[in-house]
Design an enzyme around this catalytic site. Sequence first.
Site: not given
Ligand code: ACM
Length: 541
Positions: A342
Amino acid sequence: MGARARRFSTSLLAALAVASCARVGPPAEPAGPTERPVHGVIPLPSSVQLDPGDGFTVDSATVIFVPSGDPEAERIARYLSGLIGPSPERAPEVRVAAGPPPPGSISLATDLRGPVVGEEGYTLVVTADRITLRAQRPAGLFYGVQTLRQLLPPEVEYTAAYPRPLRVPAVRIADQPRFAWRGAMLDVARHFAPVEDVKRYIDLLALHKLNRLHLHLSDDQGWRIDIRSWPDLATHGGSTEVGGGPGGYYTQEQYADLVAYARDRFIVAVPEIDMPGHTNAALASYPELNCDGIAPPLYTGTEVGFSTLCVHSDTTYRFVDDVVREISALTPGPYFHVGGDEVEELTPEEYVRFIERVQEIVTSHGKRMVGWDEIAAADLTPGAVIQLWRPDTAHIEIIEAARRGASLVLSPADRIYLDMKYDSATVLGLTWAGVTDLRRAYDWDPATFLRGVAPSAILGVEAPLWAETVGNIRDIEHMAFPRLAAVAEVAWSPAESRSWSEFRTRLGAQAPRWSALGINFYRSPEVPWLPEALWWRGGER
Ligand code: ACM
């Protein structure tokens, strides 16, 4: 939550039928609410043959016998004696001696000449006059002990139950796991989990033959391990958590103690320092990690994707090297998890270059790099481990990386993220990957999950538990159980003998044991939970 929410807006018992002789297999019909399964071992062993006739009785004369010169078997024998505890009036004596086991004993030994059951397999034979547990390696003995534990009546799990002889059914088991990586992840960053709570979770993993504990040790909301060369990470970066609570961190001694506690239970600790994103706690602790040289305030919300290390600065790589070096020195296992998920503040090129530089650092400290599936975009060295999590991503990069030699751990969020709600009424948890009931966590096959990947590339399965909405061990247990038991079976048991209807019946038999252990499990309506009273009715069974 946060960007994830935006992106994924979609969404035996020992009560064995004592005199029965049966092979484990799917029953024709789902169990009724009080039906007893043939046995209650979870995860389902590869082969179970219940024998007719009397089983074994553990009483105050029972000895646990270990041949001399086998210190690991002796340690595991002492662990078994502690598990049985005073239920039969006193904990069984552990006797270490040369020669054959005495009649009436439980004997444990590593035996390299026995049947080939691999690094973690075992054979367990229970007859009226002895219990014989054999394995090629100590891990197998440990798992055989967990099976024996689940064949004993659940009152062994009480520390002060009224003493009574304990019956174990006559049975022959030969067992070994399907996958090498059978993991659980705890997010101790969003809400800090004290050492005692992590140890409790480790004990519950061990009961289910899980063998990896992935600790998510840093995120925007908290840095949870002391790094001596960068002390403000813990003292400042660890001083809060989601919602503004006091946070906390592990000293290096506490972390090493957790790693050793896990290792004693054949669980490999996998430390994660998430980078380059999910780093606000670090950025808030050291201005020089920020490209503008200004430390942001500590963060206690639940958004994601807004933070990044300054990937153009040498200071950042000195920081990463120090952190990886200090944690690796405390972690005997072969893995270091670098997160990598992310990241919204870098270009794809910047991200890939960062991951490749970090991979060199991790390798230079003797570890295999593990990362969330975004790292598949980088040029990974063979042996790197990709943890698949995104349910709605084209998995093409992951498949190609696996073809080039990376290994895969499967954690599909819409199946085994333990922080997803069970249903819309669940109070704790999130829904960005959907609601995941028990059947969804159980009813899938890791080997056929990703078309185009050789089964040998699948290292195993891991169930993450993110802690935005999970504040203490009772919350952790409520979200993990019963789904973690399903994950354990997906990871351990042969695909061809798994069946949802048989599993839910066997799982229902865990209720008295889990109650005795004080597990705050979710009484899923999908499961015919066996009432505790059945266990006690009539005293003897
Ligand atoms: C995640 O759930 N951002 C690995």
